[in-house]
Design a protein around this motif. Structure first.
Motif, short mmCIF file in Angstrom:
data_model
loop_
_atom_site.label_atom_id
_atom_site.label_comp_id
_atom_site.label_asym_id
_atom_site.label_seq_id
_atom_site.Cartn_x
_atom_site.Cartn_y
_atom_site.Cartn_z
N ARG A 32 0.81 -1.14 -0.09
CA ARG A 32 0.14 0.01 0.04
C ARG A 32 0.92 1.23 0.07
O ARG A 32 1.67 1.55 1.04
N VAL A 33 0.99 1.85 -1.01
CA VAL A 33 1.99 3.11 -1.38
C VAL A 33 1.29 4.34 -1.31
O VAL A 33 0.38 4.50 -2.01
N LEU A 34 1.89 4.94 -0.39
CA LEU A 34 1.04 6.66 -0.32
C LEU A 34 2.25 7.26 -1.08
O LEU A 34 3.51 7.49 -1.11
N VAL A 35 1.78 8.19 -1.88
CA VAL A 35 2.42 9.13 -2.89
C VAL A 35 2.62 10.46 -2.32
O VAL A 35 1.40 11.20 -2.30
N GLY A 36 3.36 10.92 -2.05
CA GLY A 36 3.47 12.49 -1.72
C GLY A 36 3.33 13.25 -3.02
O GLY A 36 4.38 13.37 -3.92
N VAL A 37 2.40 14.17 -3.08
CA VAL A 37 2.24 14.79 -4.17
C VAL A 37 1.97 16.43 -3.68
O VAL A 37 1.23 16.66 -3.13
N SER A 38 2.90 17.12 -4.40
CA SER A 38 3.13 18.53 -4.05
C SER A 38 1.93 19.22 -5.31
O SER A 38 1.55 20.46 -4.91
N GLY A 39 1.96 18.68 -6.30
CA GLY A 39 1.02 19.22 -7.30
C GLY A 39 2.12 19.69 -8.37
O GLY A 39 1.55 20.06 -9.35
N GLY A 40 3.51 19.74 -8.10
CA GLY A 40 4.19 20.03 -9.22
C GLY A 40 4.60 19.09 -10.31
O GLY A 40 3.98 17.91 -9.93
N PRO A 41 5.31 19.18 -11.12
CA PRO A 41 5.31 18.18 -12.52
C PRO A 41 5.99 16.97 -11.99
O PRO A 41 5.42 15.76 -12.60
N ASP A 42 6.93 16.97 -11.17
CA ASP A 42 7.71 15.77 -10.81
C ASP A 42 6.55 14.62 -10.20
O ASP A 42 6.56 13.77 -10.30
N SER A 43 6.08 15.23 -8.92
CA SER A 43 5.07 14.16 -8.34
C SER A 43 3.82 13.88 -9.01
O SER A 43 3.41 12.88 -8.80
N MET A 44 3.51 14.93 -9.90
CA MET A 44 2.39 14.47 -10.69
C MET A 44 2.56 13.34 -11.64
O MET A 44 2.10 12.24 -12.13
N ALA A 45 3.95 13.48 -12.21
CA ALA A 45 4.39 12.36 -13.30
C ALA A 45 4.40 11.09 -12.39
O ALA A 45 3.94 9.99 -13.33
N LEU A 46 4.98 11.06 -11.14
CA LEU A 46 5.10 9.81 -10.43
C LEU A 46 3.63 9.40 -10.14
O LEU A 46 3.32 7.96 -10.48
N LEU A 47 2.79 9.80 -10.04
CA LEU A 47 1.28 9.59 -9.58
C LEU A 47 0.74 9.00 -10.86
O LEU A 47 0.16 7.83 -10.89
N HIS A 48 1.08 9.58 -11.82
CA HIS A 48 0.34 9.04 -13.07
C HIS A 48 0.79 7.83 -13.79
O HIS A 48 0.26 6.97 -14.31
N LEU A 49 2.15 7.86 -13.49
CA LEU A 49 3.05 6.35 -13.65
C LEU A 49 2.51 5.23 -12.87
O LEU A 49 2.09 4.22 -13.21
N LEU A 50 2.38 5.48 -11.70
CA LEU A 50 2.15 4.75 -10.71
C LEU A 50 0.64 3.87 -10.80
O LEU A 50 0.41 3.08 -10.29
N VAL A 51 -0.34 4.84 -10.97
CA VAL A 51 -1.61 4.59 -11.23
C VAL A 51 -2.03 3.81 -12.43
O VAL A 51 -2.91 3.29 -12.55
N LYS A 52 -0.86 3.64 -13.30
CA LYS A 52 -1.38 2.85 -14.71
C LYS A 52 -0.62 1.49 -14.60
O LYS A 52 0.45 1.27 -13.85
N PRO A 53 -0.92 0.60 -15.22
CA PRO A 53 -0.22 -0.82 -15.46
C PRO A 53 1.09 -0.64 -16.04
O PRO A 53 1.16 0.44 -16.66
N PRO A 54 2.13 -1.24 -15.89
CA PRO A 54 1.98 -2.59 -14.86
C PRO A 54 2.45 -2.36 -13.55
O PRO A 54 2.42 -2.99 -12.57
N PHE A 55 2.46 -0.89 -13.19
CA PHE A 55 2.88 -0.66 -11.65
C PHE A 55 1.70 -0.76 -10.88
O PHE A 55 1.77 -1.04 -9.67
N ALA A 56 0.46 -0.46 -11.16
CA ALA A 56 -0.65 -0.31 -10.39
C ALA A 56 -1.36 -1.84 -10.11
O ALA A 56 -2.29 -1.90 -9.60
N ASP A 57 -0.99 -2.97 -11.27
CA ASP A 57 -1.41 -4.15 -11.00
C ASP A 57 -1.41 -4.81 -9.51
O ASP A 57 -2.06 -5.48 -9.39
#
Length: 489
Positions: A32-57
């Motif tokens: 269970r992964v908590l993503v620290g998101v400030s709203g900047g490009p780095d954290s937003m990119a990380l969130l969008h990557l992890l929420v998609k396959p194959p990472f989110a599976d």
């Protein structure tokens, strides 16, 4: 807009993250992964990557955002933005608020350090309450390169050169740590991902920002186009060697420790004297970390000052930031820390006994008059080319390394127990000793004026600056302060 050459960067970001996750064994099935998101490009990119396959599976995600209450309406908009983005992705969002300025003042920390503490306390709280076992953060290769340059400019040892670790305690993970900023920006543009940019990241008053926008691009264009990669490789090497050295320290530390109790560790002087200097310094650092809980604000000069006690006479002691004290008696080197509530109590008594006035806690004033003391201070910045020779500096002027100051500045009278490192004196000493050595009459001591920052005295006005804030070849900003008397008739 990223150049066309970054299209391959965009395509490779997911692959880079996948390799990083595998190489450092960052994720396990069921995490269970908590993503620290400030709203900047780095954290937003990380969130969008992890929420998609194959990472989110194989994992379950959550988002955490902390409003530091530093930028008013902008901070509120960022919190709302992160909440909306998380909802659109179907990810639970945990938003917190903390007045970092209050924590800064209460604990006597820099704004950066206070923000760091509050942010991780918030993350830990959410993880404990919501059952997350991993925290994912958006640090990348360029962040790591900037961190190494920052450490070098401020003065660091091998531990500081270890940079930003890909993982920490199998709990904090940084999936973007081997990705470049250009890759992330290309990915953000290609995927049409929204984000909010923090305007403070462009503020040239902050050393980290000058490194990001000026120094690192200069090194890349004029010296080595792969400097970012080389700095990251250096961090990897130093991190590996730090781990090895840490094992040596762990083996030796119990043999060197001859006593401990709450807020105190006692080391054997005889044993410290017989081992290699490098290991001796590490053991002292380990003792400081045990009693203080961390090594923040501890510099090489502090370790060196303690090591000098090993060859000095009994009863000698030195004082370090954060209420730390080192004292040597016989074969016992005792490192202790005064609890924070006792330090605050002592500070409160000192403040009642001595007049104190805040000088700088925000924009730098051009002139500042202190009618109660009959003096004024004039502030300006100067270039290295306009810095006069040491022998030509008038007593009413001081030239300080602005980046070495721990704001805010205060002007006050001397207080019992005041200590500083007079420039050129070769060590830390009581203010009282300085007065005696320089034949300053007792009646004049109590009305002397002191300019101090959060770490201590920076200028005994009209007399001597502190060694810590002297201008060196590494100084990038020189603060010129002129002292003048007011006509109080």
């Amino acid at each position: 807009m990223p150049p066309s050459s970054t299209i391959s960067d965009r395509k490779s970001l997911a692959a880079t993250v996948r390799r990083t996750l595998v190489a450092h064994n960052m994720l396990d099935s069921g995490d269970r992964v908590l993503v620290g998101v400030s709203g900047g490009p780095d954290s937003m990119a990380l969130l969008h990557l992890l929420v998609k396959p194959p990472f989110a599976d194989k994992i379950e995600l959550g988002v955490a955002h902390l409003n530091h209450c530093l930028r008013g309406e902008t901070a509120e908009k960022e919190a709302d933005f992160v909440s909306r983005e998380a909802a659109a992705l179907g990810v639970p969002c945990h938003v917190g608020r903390a007045r970092v300025v209050n924590v800064k003042r209460k604990l006597g920390l820099s704004l950066e350090e206070a923000g760091h503490r509050v942010r991780y306390a918030f993350f830990n709280k959410v993880m404990a309450e919501r059952g997350y076992n991993k925290l994912a953060l958006g640090h990348h290769m360029d962040d790591n390169a900037e961190q190494l340059l920052l450490a070098l400019l401020r003065g660091t040892g091998p531990r500081g050169l270890a940079g930003i670790a890909p993982t920490k305690e199998n709990r904090i993970i940084r999936p973007l740590i081997h990705a470049r900023r250009a890759q992330i920006e290309a990915y953000i543009e290609a995927e049409n991902i929204s984000g909010m940019r923090d305007a403070s990241n462009d503020d040239a008053r902050f050393l980290r920002n000058r490194i990001r926008h000026d120094l690192l691009p200069l090194l890349t264009s004029a010296y080595n186009p792969r400097i970012g990669e080389h700095l990251n490789r250096l961090a990897d090497v130093m991190r590996t060697e730090e781990s090895w050295i840490g094992d040596l320290v762990a083996q030796e530390y119990p043999k060197t420790t001859i006593g401990r109790k709450k807020d105190e560790v006692v080391l054997s002087v005889d044993r410290l004297r017989t081992i290699h200097t490098a290991l001796m310094r590490r053991l002292i650092r380990a003792a400081i970390e045990e009693v203080a809980g961390n090594l923040r604000r501890i510099e090489f000069s502090h370790i060196h000052a303690i090591s000098r006690l090993l060859t000095g006479s009994d009863g000698k002691e030195c004082h370090l930031p954060g209420g730390l004290r080192a004292r040597r008696i016989g074969d016992r080197l005792t490192l202790s820390v005064v609890p924070h509530h006792r330090r605050r109590s002592a500070a409160a008594k000192t403040e009642k006994a001595t007049w104190i006035k805040k000088v700088l806690d925000g924009p730098l004033p051009e002139n500042f008059e202190i009618r109660e003391m009959g003096i004024g201070l004039r502030f300006s910045f100067c270039s290295r080319g306009h810095l006069p020779p040491w022998t030509a500096i008038e007593p009413n002027r001081a030239y300080l390394d602005f980046d070495r100051l721990a704001l805010p500045l205060t002007v006050r009278r001397p207080a019992p127990g005041d200590r500083f490192c007079p420039l050129g004196a070769g060590g830390r000493q009581k203010l009282k000793k300085f007065f005696i050595d320089h034949r300053i009459a007792r009646r004049d001591r109590s009305i002397s004026a002191i300019l101090a920052d959060r770490r201590g005295i920076v200028w005994l006005i009209g007399q001597r600056i502190d060694e810590r804030v002297k201008v060196t070849s590494r100084t990038s900003q020189i603060l010129n302060i002129e002292f003048f008397l007011l006509d109080t008739r």
